[in-house]
Scaffold this active site. Structure first.
Site, mmCIF file in Angstrom:
data_model
loop_
_atom_site.group_PDB
_atom_site.id
_atom_site.type_symbol
_atom_site.label_atom_id
_atom_site.label_comp_id
_atom_site.label_asym_id
_atom_site.label_seq_id
_atom_site.Cartn_x
_atom_site.Cartn_y
_atom_site.Cartn_z
ATOM 1 N N THR A 14 31.463 -38.797 -15.474
ATOM 2 C CA THR A 14 30.372 -39.865 -15.191
ATOM 3 C C THR A 14 31.017 -40.729 -14.151
ATOM 4 O OG1 THR A 14 30.285 -39.946 -17.616
ATOM 5 C CG2 THR A 14 29.499 -41.691 -16.283
ATOM 6 N N LYS A 27 22.092 -40.197 -16.839
ATOM 7 C CA LYS A 27 23.189 -40.780 -17.964
ATOM 8 C C LYS A 27 23.431 -42.272 -17.611
ATOM 9 C CE LYS A 27 27.334 -40.844 -19.699
ATOM 10 N NZ LYS A 27 27.839 -40.522 -20.881
ATOM 11 N N LYS A 39 32.343 -49.274 -18.676
ATOM 12 C CA LYS A 39 32.459 -48.442 -17.540
ATOM 13 C C LYS A 39 30.929 -48.055 -17.103
ATOM 14 C CE LYS A 39 33.178 -43.954 -15.476
ATOM 15 N NZ LYS A 39 33.935 -42.565 -15.692
HETATM 16 P P1 NAD Z 1 40.754 -39.095 -20.057
HETATM 17 O O1 NAD Z 1 41.348 -40.289 -19.383
HETATM 18 O O2 NAD Z 1 41.131 -38.724 -21.490
HETATM 19 O O3 NAD Z 1 40.978 -37.522 -19.205
HETATM 20 C C1 NAD Z 1 41.097 -37.527 -17.738
HETATM 21 C C2 NAD Z 1 42.133 -36.619 -17.461
HETATM 22 O O4 NAD Z 1 41.880 -36.630 -16.024
HETATM 23 C C3 NAD Z 1 43.457 -36.965 -17.606
HETATM 24 O O5 NAD Z 1 44.164 -35.860 -18.530
HETATM 25 C C4 NAD Z 1 43.955 -37.278 -16.567
HETATM 26 O O6 NAD Z 1 45.428 -37.089 -16.596
HETATM 27 C C5 NAD Z 1 43.445 -36.569 -15.619
HETATM 28 N N1 NAD Z 1 43.686 -36.731 -14.232
HETATM 29 C C6 NAD Z 1 43.601 -38.067 -13.699
HETATM 30 N N2 NAD Z 1 43.708 -37.859 -12.292
HETATM 31 C C7 NAD Z 1 43.962 -36.593 -12.086
HETATM 32 C C8 NAD Z 1 44.118 -35.884 -10.889
HETATM 33 N N3 NAD Z 1 43.929 -36.691 -9.688
HETATM 34 N N4 NAD Z 1 44.064 -34.480 -10.772
HETATM 35 C C9 NAD Z 1 44.070 -33.976 -12.206
HETATM 36 N N5 NAD Z 1 43.850 -34.417 -13.392
HETATM 37 C C10 NAD Z 1 43.656 -35.961 -13.184
HETATM 38 O O7 NAD Z 1 39.225 -39.378 -20.056
HETATM 39 P P2 NAD Z 1 37.921 -38.629 -20.877
HETATM 40 O O8 NAD Z 1 37.716 -39.403 -21.974
HETATM 41 O O9 NAD Z 1 38.105 -37.224 -21.170
HETATM 42 O O10 NAD Z 1 36.803 -39.090 -19.938
HETATM 43 C C11 NAD Z 1 36.325 -37.954 -18.835
HETATM 44 C C12 NAD Z 1 35.227 -38.526 -18.051
HETATM 45 O O11 NAD Z 1 34.034 -38.086 -19.250
HETATM 46 C C13 NAD Z 1 35.002 -39.811 -17.615
HETATM 47 O O12 NAD Z 1 34.491 -40.058 -16.394
HETATM 48 C C14 NAD Z 1 34.166 -40.461 -18.715
HETATM 49 O O13 NAD Z 1 33.437 -41.445 -18.531
HETATM 50 C C15 NAD Z 1 33.366 -39.130 -19.289
HETATM 51 N N6 NAD Z 1 32.983 -39.432 -20.613
HETATM 52 C C16 NAD Z 1 33.826 -39.768 -21.929
HETATM 53 C C17 NAD Z 1 33.150 -39.708 -23.100
HETATM 54 C C18 NAD Z 1 34.231 -40.319 -24.097
HETATM 55 O O14 NAD Z 1 33.609 -40.350 -25.220
HETATM 56 N N7 NAD Z 1 35.676 -40.030 -23.733
HETATM 57 C C19 NAD Z 1 31.977 -39.490 -23.242
HETATM 58 C C20 NAD Z 1 31.119 -39.100 -22.207
HETATM 59 C C21 NAD Z 1 31.674 -39.106 -20.956
#
Ligand code: NAD
Length: 293
Positions: free
Chosen positions: A95, A170, A245
């Site tokens: 997102t 979204k 966010k």
């Molecule tokens: P998270 O923080 O759990 O996962 C993100 C991952 O990216 C982590 O494992 C981190 O180590 C990795 N990362 C960060 N920088 C990196 C890089 N440079 N190279 C490689 N890996 C890297 O976040 P999440 O909850 O999985 O959310 C991911 C996306 O999905 C976000 O944009 C969030 O807004 C969106 N989202 C989340 C949810 C939810 O319920 N968690 C729901 C809908 C959308």
């Protein structure tokens, strides 16, 4: 659909999504900066890599699921555009702001890669179950190429329009969600002060014109309606930090477009205050606690 998919970002959402690709018979090349995330990916059947160029080598498509637009930009500009095999499809499920999504899609086109923005609705449980909703922006050809890969991780894959349209859908959806959750919370809080039994109010309003998803699928009152994070002391679910966010992204989009969003703005202010009072980790429906006092 290509057989080998690179998956970058295997956090709360990405780990379940990658596991579903593996379960559907695809070969997943996983990369994350976090060793624990890579460990989980390995257990789910992904091949894991400690360098991004090794993960991208020879793949048919690249999926990213990263925390925010700044990180997406850096991963695309520093790594994906450098190491991605010629012409492979790029799918960003993170997102992020509409502007960055459009810019990355324009840059991808210049470099010969079809690309879509494909943010998700559904949260961690849906990511694990493979029941996400994908809102997709990009050309018809890029959407057609991405559709089978996304369908392996979700139950609804919807073409929202051109570049950035997935992100636009979204943030409009989540702004509406934030506002209806606050409105639902304040209606229950006032019903209580007026002496109504909350289950009775739910039985009435859920069948009347005040009904919304926030009420009937995600009721913020413990013990009322279906089982929700409210019944688990607001643990799990969709964290207040993530709602905030999305509301910040919505407010930035409103400022850029001159959209008048009084209800979204109030929801953003209330979630800012709720998160800074130490509640960022609680499910976003917990905002009702500030209204029931
Ligand atoms: P998270 O923080 O759990 O996962 C993100 C991952 O990216 C982590 O494992 C981190 O180590 C990795 N990362 C960060 N920088 C990196 C890089 N440079 N190279 C490689 N890996 C890297 O976040 P999440 O909850 O999985 O959310 C991911 C996306 O999905 C976000 O944009 C969030 O807004 C969106 N989202 C989340 C949810 C939810 O319920 N968690 C729901 C809908 C959308």
């Amino acid at each position: 659909m290509g057989k080998r998919i690179a998956f970058i970002g295997l956090g709360n959402m990405g780990s379940g999504m990658a596991a579903n690709l593996v379960a559907k018979g695809l070969k997943v090349e996983a990369f994350d900066l976090d060793a624990a995330a890579l460990g989980r990916a390995k257990l789910a059947g992904c091949s894991t890599h400690t360098s991004i160029n090794a993960a991208l080598n020879g793949v048919d498509a690249i999926v990213t699921m990263l925390p925010d637009g700044k990180i997406v930009r850096s991963v695309f500009q520093n790594d994906v555009f450098k190491w991605a095999p010629a012409g492979v499809l790029l799918i960003d499920c993170s997102t992020i702001d509409v502007g960055t999504a459009r810019e990355m899609i324009a840059l991808s086109a210049q470099k010969g890669h079809p690309m879509v923005d494909a943010p998700v609705s559904g949260g961690i449980a849906a990511a694990n179950a493979g029941t996400l909703t994908f809102m997709v922006g990009g050309t018809a050809a890029a959407f057609a190429a991405a559709q089978p890969i996304l369908a392996a991780m979700g139950t609804a894959v919807i073409h929202a329009g051109g570049a950035g349209a997935g992100q636009a859908a979204k943030i409009c959806n989540n702004m509406l969600l934030g506002a209806t959750m606050v409105a639902t919370g304040e209606a229950f809080a006032m019903a209580e002060k007026l002496g109504l039994d909350l289950q009775t109010f739910y039985d009435i309003s859920s069948k009347a014109s005040g009904q919304s998803w926030s009420m009937t699928s995600y009721c913020p009152v413990p013990g009322v309606g279906p089982k929700t994070p409210a019944d688990n002391d607001y643990q799990g679910g969709f964290a207040t930090a993530l709602m905030l966010k999305d509301l910040r992204l919505a407010m930035a989009a409103a400022a850029e477009t001159g959209a008048d969003v009084p209800m979204g703005r109030r929801a953003a202010e209330l979630y800012e205050a709720f998160a800074s009072a130490g509640n960022a980790g609680l499910d976003f429906s917990a905002i009702i606690k500030t209204l029931r006092k």
